[in-house]
Design an enzyme around this catalytic site. Structure first.
Site, PDB file in Angstrom:
ATOM      1  N   SER A   1       7.727   3.040  -1.048  1.00  0.00           N
ATOM      2  CA  SER A   1       6.530   3.952  -1.139  1.00  0.00           C
ATOM      3  C   SER A   1       5.304   3.474  -0.675  1.00  0.00           C
ATOM      4  CB  SER A   1       6.401   4.344  -2.380  1.00  0.00           C
ATOM      5  OG  SER A   1       5.947   3.578  -3.338  1.00  0.00           O
ATOM      6  N   ASP A   2       4.502   4.061   0.015  1.00  0.00           N
ATOM      7  CA  ASP A   2       3.055   3.648   0.052  1.00  0.00           C
ATOM      8  C   ASP A   2       2.428   3.678  -1.254  1.00  0.00           C
ATOM      9  OD1 ASP A   2       0.521   3.040   1.247  1.00  0.00           O
ATOM     10  OD2 ASP A   2       0.510   4.585   2.652  1.00  0.00           O
ATOM     11  N   CYS A   3       1.697   2.594  -1.320  1.00  0.00           N
ATOM     12  CA  CYS A   3       1.198   2.321  -2.906  1.00  0.00           C
ATOM     13  C   CYS A   3      -0.043   3.334  -3.359  1.00  0.00           C
ATOM     14  CB  CYS A   3       0.749   1.003  -2.808  1.00  0.00           C
ATOM     15  SG  CYS A   3       1.650  -0.214  -2.103  1.00  0.00           S
TER      16      CYS A   3
ATOM     17  N   SER B   1       2.389   6.020  -4.149  1.00  0.00           N
ATOM     18  CA  SER B   1       2.720   7.478  -3.857  1.00  0.00           C
ATOM     19  C   SER B   1       3.519   8.072  -4.777  1.00  0.00           C
ATOM     20  CB  SER B   1       3.758   7.435  -2.579  1.00  0.00           C
ATOM     21  OG  SER B   1       3.071   6.974  -1.534  1.00  0.00           O
TER      22      SER B   1
END
Length: 863
Positions: free
Chosen positions: A364-366, A368
């Site tokens: 995940s993008d941090c 998300s």
């Protein structure tokens, strides 16, 4: 410094004052503007200016940093009982833990990776498993598994952005800082992109051996620049999905591939192919709005048509996975048609893992997953429910926001998600298997003999710094050159006036852009231009002082006293960056006013150098005859000053081309940034996006624009081609959308071929002769586009399908061969989202602007 009132810096450095006719030493070359000023007599300057310049000098020197040399340090980042190791399965390490390594099958190198990972995961308790689902994995000392920090950034250099998995200091104070990605993309040079990835991964491996880095890096950023206002344009390869995809393939291959290791069993089973450093393509999918007025990436719901998803937003990622064999994909913050990207099983499990066959993990993008609950408030889910939704969708690893002191959601809620029956423990096992298979391939468990000898002497080497300089040179784009104002002749130009913002002239920070680490050194425009011309008059202003009456007066006087005036202007990361989209396309801080004033005062047409990532409406400069030349320098990295000077003074003939369209500022009033459609929308008056679909008023500089100090011509022996494709009994023809009143009569028996059902062996080959008809040797980018039959409606105006950068000596010619696959290169995406090859006369177009040739390719679909 910016807390103070407007400040002017005017330095007159005449011939012989602090200069030498011989080449300066490396240290002198790196000396920033203020340091050079302090070397001359301070009696001419007020005390406050002396103090200010010294403060700038201290900052600049710190930014430059020392050249990395040898030295000794602890080996490896795996700390165990006071010692460091480079691999998990080291008998001495297990002994230090009081364990017998022979009892753990996951350390048996004779077994297949899958069996070893199954043993490792099987030995963990549920609590231990969950503690390893976040970017700061805690390991499991009970079974010899160490902690691991997954988060690394390597956008254009080894970066220390993140929670500490990569760090600089002691024997590794810095790493090679290449130009920003948008600059490298402007080179249109695939071998350069792969070389940059190779150098970055070599420096990572060296730093890993010294305990300064891990082996997983979440780069490159391959989102398409759909809108010129997007703040992250600097991080990406531009607006064309094909260029973005080819950049991804080459950078990832440079990061991951190990010469001589992709053969035998590894080739048969890509999950066991050893990789040098793990590279991650991000941010999937349809992510290109950060913060535009009330629109915010954490809550934005991208409404995207299926055709645009396939044609634009997904294509670079498909290329990255299928052709680049990336070992990681990062999902984005935004929702896509109502569903968070990191909880969309169709995007992650069905598309990325099943259709494209990802051999790696999804992160995940941090942060998300937490964003789904806290910001988007998606379905009013709790932390447990969001964790379960994301993991069931295919997310393997959750990155948390370490800077907010928050743990990732997987680690926080994973145990409860299992015990409440939201997910199966087998779902956790599957996620861990994907991440630990990747670490197996990296040699994290067994070591990688090819790289064990790398150390501090392999970081910031002279070859690496020269590659950074060459990358910056190749990415420079000559936008305007009236009356051949450039190149400046150093034998005739005895004095130069350098005018502009201090942050651009002494660009120790601006040139490095975002997601940078500590550079090996920084060569600023001031450093490099002073090396070219001994007598350099500098007028640098800051904090609004350029546009004051005093500032304008000093700038004008500086411009009057020299043989040539160079103005360095543009943007910086306060204007365009992550979490900050632009509201207009103009130069900020009243730069237009004082640039025009300097041009008016100069006895000769001035040269304008622009530092930016996105396009800037410099129509005023394009239309001003007193501004003779414009060079786009982008954010050219640590060696950027050298590249700028080499282009301005003719040591390098610019061959870069714009990887995105430079629109005029009126564009921002024609279409909102939040409209995701690429095609023109007559109902709303939207003119369309990118060179492929834009149908509005004339742009300032089109995609692919770039001038040279020489001239070229094209010739080809191919004047046309016909391809007949037999349609098999198992294949079904598809309908085409035609322009109003343009449908062929009679209708073709087979209007279009569905690419997914065809073997796609057909190809069109041709050769282009590129002749240098001028007097200066130089590189030339040969772009190849295709255009669908003119009667086909709602299709791209043209689309780039191939490009080659070639060097052509003055007066010589080079043969450049191309082979276009019919299914890949002549296909379009229909309104129904089928990818089809249309029947009829498509066109091949070679070149841009005034230099182009074309020929028809007639495609007959024989039923």
């Amino acid at each position: 410094l910016r807390a103070h009132a407007p400040v002017l810096y005017t330095l007159l450095l005449p011939h012989g004052s602090v200069h030498s006719s011989s080449s300066p030493s490396l240290q002198e070359q790196r000396m920033p503007l203020a340091t050079m000023a302090s070397a001359s007599s301070f009696t001419r300057y007020p005390a406050f200016l002396v103090a200010l310049l010294c403060a700038i000098a201290g900052f600049s020197s710190a930014a430059a940093g020392p050249v990395v040399g040898g030295g000794a340090g602890g080996r490896g980042p795996i700390a165990t009982n006071g010692k460091n190791y480079t691999k998990v399965c080291d008998p001495a390490r297990f002994a230090a833990l009081g364990l017998d390594m022979s009892r753990y099958r996951y350390c048996d190198a004779s077994l297949p990776y899958a069996d070893r990972v199954r043993d490792l995961v099987g030995q963990l308790t549920l609590e231990e498993k969950v503690r390893n689902l976040g970017d700061q994995a805690e390991g499991a000392p009970r079974v010899g598994l160490p902690p691991y920090m997954w988060w690394g950034e390597a956008l254009h250099s080894v970066s220390d952005v993140g929670p500490g998995g990569t760090r600089f200091g002691d024997v590794v104070p810095g790493a090679t800082s290449f130009p920003l990605v948008i600059n490298s993309a402007a080179s249109f040079n695939e071998s350069l992109w792969r070389a940059i990835g190779g150098v970055v991964s070599t420096e990572i491996r060296a730093m890993y051996n010294l305990g300064h880095a891990e082996l997983t890096y979440w780069s490159p950023n391959i989102n398409v620049v759909r809108d010129p206002r997007w703040g992250r344009a600097s991080e990406t390869p531009g607006e064309d999905p094909f260029v973005v995809g080819r950049y991804a393939v080459n950078f990832v291959r440079g990061m991951q591939d190990i010469t001589g290791r992709a053969s035998g069993d590894a080739a048969a089973d890509p999950f066991t192919r050893p990789i040098k450093v793990s590279s991650c393509c991000k941010h999937f999918a349809a992510y290109d709005v950060d913060a535009w007025f009330k629109a915010d990436r954490l809550t934005f719901d991208a409404q995207v048509q299926e055709r645009d998803m396939i044609e634009t937003f997904e294509r670079p990622f498909e290329m990255c996975i299928r052709d680049g064999d990336a070992s990681c994909v990062m999902c984005s913050y935004n929702r896509v048609n109502g569903i968070p990207a990191c909880a969309d099983a169709r995007l992650l499990s069905e598309t990325v893992r099943s259709q494209w066959q990802l051999h790696g993990y999804i992160v995940s993008d941090c942060d998300s997953v937490r964003v789904m609950v806290r910001d988007a408030k998606w379905l009013n889910y709790t932390g447990v429910e969001a964790t379960a939704a994301a993991m069931k969708a295919g997310l393997d690893l959750d990155c948390g926001m370490f800077w907010e002191g928050a743990r990732d959601f997987f680690t926080t809620y994973g145990v409860d998600a299992v015990r409440q029956g939201k997910i199966k423990e087998a779902d956790v096992d599957n996620a861990l298997s994907n991440v630990y298979l990747t670490l197996m391939r990296l040699g994290f468990f067994d070591g990688m003999p090819e790289f064990e000898s790398l150390g501090a002497n392999d970081v910031c080497t002279e070859d690496h710094k020269e590659l950074a300089a060459d990358a910056a040179r190749q990415g420079m784009v000559l936008l305007k050159n009236d009356a051949r104002r450039l190149p400046l002749d150093p034998n005739k130009i005895k004095s130069v006036s350098l005018v502009g913002l201090l942050e651009h002239i002494n660009a120790t920070d601006v040139m490095l852009g975002d997601y940078r680490g500590k550079p090996c050194r920084v060569v600023t425009p001031y450093n490099a231009i002073r090396k070219m011309v001994n007598a350099t008059s500098v007028h640098a202003c800051d904090n609004g002082a350029c546009d004051t009456a005093e500032g304008l007066g000093r700038a004008s006087r500086t411009a009057k006293i020299s043989d040539a005036t160079i103005v360095v202007a543009g943007l910086n990361m306060s204007v365009e960056r992550e979490s900050n989209d632009r509201e207009d396309l103009l130069l900020p801080w009243n730069q237009t006013n004082w640039i025009n004033a300097v041009a008016e005062a100069s006895p000769y047409p001035i040269v304008l150098v622009i530092m930016s990532a996105g396009g800037v409406d410099v129509s005023f400069a394009q239309n001003n005859s007193k501004i003779g030349a414009i060079v786009w320098a982008g954010y050219p990295g640590e060696e950027g000053g050298t590249a700028i000077a080499d282009v301005l003074f003719g040591k390098h003939n610019p061959g870069g081309r714009l990887p995105l369209t430079w629109f005029k500022n009126e564009y921002v009033n024609q279409i909102p940034m939040t409209s995701m459609a690429l095609r023109p929308d007559a109902a709303h008056g939207y003119p369309g996006r990118t060179y492929k679909f834009y149908g509005g008023p004339a742009v300032l500089y089109p995609f692919g624009h770039g001038l040279s100090y020489t001239t070229f011509s094209y010739a080809s022996g191919t004047s046309g081609a016909t391809v007949t494709i037999p349609i098999g009994a198992w294949e079904h023809c598809k309908m085409l959308t035609y322009k109003a009143g343009s449908a062929p009569s009679p209708s073709p028996a087979c209007p279009a071929l569905n690419v997914a059902s065809h073997r796609c062996d057909e190809a069109v080959s041709f050769t282009v002769t590129v002749r240098n008809t001028g007097g200066v040797s130089g590189d030339h980018v040969v772009p190849v586009y295709t255009a669908p039959p003119p009667e086909v409606g709602d299709a791209p105006l043209r689309q780039l399908v191939a490009f080659r950068r070639v060097f052509v000596p003055a007066g010589a010619a080079v043969e450049v061969p191309f082979t276009l696959n019919v299914c890949k290169d002549f296909a379009i995406v229909e309104e129904t989202a089928y990818t089809v090859v249309p029947s009829g006369a498509s066109a091949v177009i070679v070149g841009d602007d005034a230099l182009a040739l074309s020929f028809a390719v007639t495609i007959n679909l024989a039923v």
